[in-house]
Design a protein around this motif. Sequence first.
Motif, short mmCIF file in Angstrom:
data_model
loop_
_atom_site.label_atom_id
_atom_site.label_comp_id
_atom_site.label_asym_id
_atom_site.label_seq_id
_atom_site.Cartn_x
_atom_site.Cartn_y
_atom_site.Cartn_z
N THR A 128 46.88 56.08 37.40
CA THR A 128 47.00 56.04 35.94
C THR A 128 46.28 54.83 35.38
OG1 THR A 128 49.10 57.20 36.04
CG2 THR A 128 48.63 55.97 34.02
N GLY A 129 46.48 53.68 35.98
CA GLY A 129 45.82 52.46 35.51
C GLY A 129 44.31 52.54 35.62
N LEU A 130 43.83 53.14 36.70
CA LEU A 130 42.39 53.30 36.88
C LEU A 130 41.81 54.20 35.81
CD1 LEU A 130 39.83 52.75 38.55
CD2 LEU A 130 40.49 54.70 39.99
N ARG A 131 42.46 55.33 35.56
CA ARG A 131 41.98 56.24 34.52
C ARG A 131 41.98 55.56 33.15
NH1 ARG A 131 45.26 59.05 37.09
NH2 ARG A 131 45.60 61.11 37.61
N GLU A 132 43.04 54.80 32.88
CA GLU A 132 43.12 54.09 31.60
C GLU A 132 42.02 53.04 31.46
OE1 GLU A 132 47.13 52.63 31.63
OE2 GLU A 132 47.96 54.58 31.01
N ALA A 133 41.74 52.31 32.53
CA ALA A 133 40.66 51.31 32.50
C ALA A 133 39.32 51.97 32.25
CB ALA A 133 40.65 50.52 33.81
N HIS A 134 39.09 53.10 32.92
CA HIS A 134 37.82 53.80 32.75
C HIS A 134 37.68 54.35 31.33
CE1 HIS A 134 34.25 55.95 33.81
NE2 HIS A 134 34.79 57.08 33.40
N ARG A 174 41.06 45.75 41.71
CA ARG A 174 42.32 45.50 41.02
C ARG A 174 42.59 44.01 40.99
NH1 ARG A 174 47.33 49.51 41.33
NH2 ARG A 174 48.63 48.44 39.83
N HIS A 175 42.85 43.50 39.80
CA HIS A 175 43.20 42.09 39.58
C HIS A 175 44.60 42.09 38.99
CE1 HIS A 175 38.85 40.48 39.56
NE2 HIS A 175 38.87 41.67 40.10
N GLY A 176 45.60 41.90 39.86
CA GLY A 176 46.98 42.02 39.41
C GLY A 176 47.27 43.46 39.05
N ASP A 177 47.63 43.71 37.81
CA ASP A 177 47.91 45.07 37.34
C ASP A 177 46.72 45.71 36.64
OD1 ASP A 177 50.50 44.89 38.27
OD2 ASP A 177 51.33 44.26 36.34
N VAL A 178 45.60 45.03 36.62
CA VAL A 178 44.44 45.48 35.83
C VAL A 178 43.28 45.88 36.74
CG1 VAL A 178 42.79 44.77 34.06
CG2 VAL A 178 45.15 43.95 33.96
N TRP A 179 42.65 47.00 36.43
CA TRP A 179 41.43 47.42 37.12
C TRP A 179 40.24 46.86 36.36
CZ3 TRP A 179 41.31 49.52 41.79
CH2 TRP A 179 42.46 50.17 42.27
N VAL A 180 39.33 46.19 37.07
CA VAL A 180 38.15 45.57 36.48
C VAL A 180 36.91 46.22 37.08
CG1 VAL A 180 36.89 43.40 36.17
CG2 VAL A 180 39.40 43.41 36.15
N ALA A 181 36.01 46.69 36.21
CA ALA A 181 34.77 47.32 36.67
C ALA A 181 33.86 46.27 37.28
CB ALA A 181 34.08 48.03 35.53
N GLN A 182 33.38 46.53 38.50
CA GLN A 182 32.50 45.60 39.21
C GLN A 182 31.03 45.97 39.04
OE1 GLN A 182 34.13 42.95 40.97
NE2 GLN A 182 35.70 43.88 39.70
N ASP A 211 31.85 48.10 21.10
CA ASP A 211 32.77 46.97 21.14
C ASP A 211 32.47 46.10 22.36
OD1 ASP A 211 34.87 45.20 21.21
OD2 ASP A 211 36.43 46.73 20.91
N THR A 212 31.51 45.21 22.20
CA THR A 212 31.09 44.38 23.33
C THR A 212 32.14 43.33 23.70
OG1 THR A 212 29.84 42.93 21.85
CG2 THR A 212 28.62 44.74 22.90
N THR A 213 32.99 42.96 22.77
CA THR A 213 34.05 42.00 23.08
C THR A 213 35.04 42.63 24.07
OG1 THR A 213 33.81 40.92 20.94
CG2 THR A 213 35.89 40.56 22.13
N THR A 214 35.46 43.85 23.79
CA THR A 214 36.37 44.56 24.70
C THR A 214 35.68 44.81 26.03
OG1 THR A 214 37.66 45.54 22.92
CG2 THR A 214 37.71 46.67 25.06
N LEU A 215 34.43 45.26 26.00
CA LEU A 215 33.69 45.50 27.24
C LEU A 215 33.62 44.25 28.09
CD1 LEU A 215 30.62 47.76 26.40
CD2 LEU A 215 32.44 48.23 28.05
N ASP A 216 33.37 43.14 27.46
CA ASP A 216 33.27 41.87 28.20
C ASP A 216 34.54 41.62 29.00
OD1 ASP A 216 31.93 39.43 28.92
OD2 ASP A 216 33.22 38.38 27.49
N GLY A 217 35.69 41.96 28.43
CA GLY A 217 36.95 41.76 29.13
C GLY A 217 37.24 42.79 30.20
N LEU A 218 36.64 43.96 30.10
CA LEU A 218 36.88 45.04 31.06
C LEU A 218 35.96 44.96 32.28
CD1 LEU A 218 37.14 48.01 28.54
CD2 LEU A 218 39.03 46.96 29.80
N LEU A 219 34.89 44.19 32.16
CA LEU A 219 33.87 44.11 33.20
C LEU A 219 33.94 42.76 33.92
CD1 LEU A 219 30.88 45.47 31.07
CD2 LEU A 219 32.51 46.80 32.45
#
Length: 126
Positions: A10-16, A111-119, A27-35
Amino acid sequence: MPTPDATAPTGLREAHRAYLDAMAKGDTTTLDGLLAEDFTLTHMTGYVQPKAEWLAQMRQGQFVYHSIEEKDTTFDIDDGTARLMARTLTDATVYGTRANWRLRLATDYARHGDVWVAQRTVATTW
């Protein structure tokens, strides 16, 4: 409380979904935090673009994503890492040319804690 392993899909799908939504909104500010800081986007041309350059070009209007429709998505999760494969129909203007792109996006996540981060993401056509 669910275990991290139970909530991983679920977390992975939400991150994607957040990643694609931020692209479509520009929204490059949000993208910056997701990547990840060392994130790269490999374009269908084969060019490997660093995160900072891609986000700067989005802010400059060189990459405008009008809509991104997911057609299908699959993923494999293994011990805190994941590979997500998505086929999309992406309406985008790239360097002034607007087209509907049939893209296959292969995105590696960590995965960084509870958050999925795109590499990294590798975009090809389908």
